[in-house]
Design an enzyme around this catalytic site. Structure first.
Site, PDB file in Angstrom:
ATOM      1  CG  HIS A 102       5.328 -49.832  53.980  1.00  0.00           C
ATOM      2  ND1 HIS A 102       5.999 -50.972  54.362  1.00  0.00           N
ATOM      3  CD2 HIS A 102       4.030 -50.061  54.312  1.00  0.00           C
ATOM      4  CE1 HIS A 102       5.156 -51.839  54.901  1.00  0.00           C
ATOM      5  NE2 HIS A 102       3.954 -51.302  54.889  1.00  0.00           N
ATOM      6  CG  ASP A 125       9.142 -53.531  55.417  1.00  0.00           C
ATOM      7  OD1 ASP A 125      10.231 -53.519  54.809  1.00  0.00           O
ATOM      8  OD2 ASP A 125       8.358 -52.572  55.442  1.00  0.00           O
ATOM      9  CG  HIS A 127      13.652 -51.692  55.368  1.00  0.00           C
ATOM     10  ND1 HIS A 127      13.153 -52.095  54.136  1.00  0.00           N
ATOM     11  CD2 HIS A 127      14.979 -51.495  55.208  1.00  0.00           C
ATOM     12  CE1 HIS A 127      14.144 -52.145  53.266  1.00  0.00           C
ATOM     13  NE2 HIS A 127      15.260 -51.788  53.884  1.00  0.00           N
ATOM     14  CG  ASP A 129       8.894 -49.364  57.122  1.00  0.00           C
ATOM     15  OD1 ASP A 129      10.087 -49.148  56.824  1.00  0.00           O
ATOM     16  OD2 ASP A 129       8.093 -49.902  56.346  1.00  0.00           O
ATOM     17  CG  HIS A 142       9.983 -45.232  52.543  1.00  0.00           C
ATOM     18  ND1 HIS A 142      10.372 -46.090  51.527  1.00  0.00           N
ATOM     19  CD2 HIS A 142      11.138 -44.743  53.068  1.00  0.00           C
ATOM     20  CE1 HIS A 142      11.693 -46.120  51.450  1.00  0.00           C
ATOM     21  NE2 HIS A 142      12.177 -45.309  52.369  1.00  0.00           N
ATOM     22  CG  ASP A 228       8.195 -52.971  51.657  1.00  0.00           C
ATOM     23  OD1 ASP A 228       8.551 -53.364  50.534  1.00  0.00           O
ATOM     24  OD2 ASP A 228       8.631 -51.919  52.174  1.00  0.00           O
ATOM     25  CG  ASP A 230      11.572 -53.956  51.289  1.00  0.00           C
ATOM     26  OD1 ASP A 230      11.144 -54.580  52.270  1.00  0.00           O
ATOM     27  OD2 ASP A 230      11.826 -52.742  51.342  1.00  0.00           O
ATOM     28  CD  GLU A 273       8.241 -48.757  49.423  1.00  0.00           C
ATOM     29  OE1 GLU A 273       8.774 -48.463  48.340  1.00  0.00           O
ATOM     30  OE2 GLU A 273       8.199 -47.986  50.411  1.00  0.00           O
TER      31      GLU A 273
END
Length: 305
Positions: A102, A125, A127, A129, A142, A228, A230, A273
């Site tokens: 990412h 996401d 996360h 980031d 990332h 992303d 994830d 990702e």
């Protein structure tokens, strides 16, 4: 959106793994192409007018000397190259950027902001980031693209080129699917009043209401989606570097993409990702198929308008 933008798509690969320590994610673009993502887009009735990679991949095992922003020189070089490609092709077609980790979003989104500075970014996401070198526990870049794009991060050597492009205003961001944040990220999101929908919000309100609020925040701005994989629960996208359980369902992810596409203002997308080196063959294939479905929903709906 003019007819050319509506029917033409540029696919730009970013085969890069230097923003994090796990090898394999640099194979994401080639894996998705082998899985049929280009033909799937063409089958949506769209014309792929460009299909190439920004740079050759960089192995994650090659680390820089700055422990607070690992591999910063390589991340910068990749992102600067991607920035130029996106700025060139994004003026004539919609852009689909295939990661890579990412960190590549620094390049893709800065390229879009050069063309359309008021672009609203939807960041899906697990996360946020938005770590800075001083807040990041790992130094993996990332986890820093939002901080770099918004200029919340302290200066990092090698990123002078980024400061020649418009910053991303914190008011032009909406997160969806968050569930694994560092303390410094939580503080930055609160301090700058960034729109953020955690998984607890998705469960409480439902994805339809979440998207209504996201579109309300976006107003009439053009949209960039940085997705992303994830963000999706690992039951659906297991082959990714930092999976977090209890995520979005695949249907939720598809609805996000479809809803944004139906605004007629979704002009650019990151899908990042995907790491085919993680998990077994079946898990990698499952991740590939889910990611291609996300791409189709970003693009098919616009063609049908």
């Amino acid at each position: 959106m003019n007819q050319e933008m509506k029917t033409n798509v540029s696919i730009i690969g970013a085969p890069f793994s230097g923003g994090q320590p796990r090898d394999g994610v640099e194979r994401g673009p080639s894996f998705l192409r082998l899985g049929g993502i280009v033909s799937s887009i063409r089958n949506c009735g769209l014309q792929v007018v460009y299909d190439n990679d920004a740079v050759m991949g960089v192995q994650a095992s090659v680390l820089g000397t700055n422990d607070k922003a690992k591999n910063a020189d390589k991340v910068s070089n990749l992102c600067h190259s991607l920035h130029k490609d996106v700025a060139q092709h994004g003026s004539l077609s919609r852009c689909l950027v295939l990661g890579g980790d990412h960190s590549i979003a620094v390049g893709s989104i800065s390229g879009i902001l050069k063309l359309r500075p008021e672009t609203f970014v939807v960041w899906v996401d697990a996360h946020a980031d938005i770590n800075t070198p001083s807040t990041s526990p790992s130094g993996n870049m990332h986890g820093m693209p939002v901080a770099l794009l918004t200029r919340l991060a302290e200066p990092i050597d090698g990123f002078d080129w980024l400061h020649q492009t418009p910053p991303l205003p914190t008011s032009n961001i909406a997160y969806i699917g968050l569930r694994d944040l560092d303390d410094g990220e939580v503080e930055l999101i609160k301090k700058h009043n960034i729109t953020a929908f955690f998984m607890s919000h998705v469960k409480e309100l439902g994805i339809h209401e979440i998207m209504r609020r996201v579109l309300e925040s976006a107003g009439n701005k053009t949209i960039h989606l940085s997705f992303d994989v994830d963000g999706i629960d690992p039951a659906h996208t297991p082959s990714t570097g930092t999976p977090v359980s209890d995520g979005l369902s695949l249907d939720d992810g598809l609805y996000i993409c479809k809803t944004l596409a139906e605004t007629n203002r979704l002009l650019s997308v990151d899908l990042v990702e995907v790491n085919p080196a993680l998990g077994n063959k079946e898990e990698a294939q499952k991740t590939c198929e889910a990611t291609i479905k996300l791409a189709e929903n970003c693009l098919r709906s616009v063609q049908q308008l």
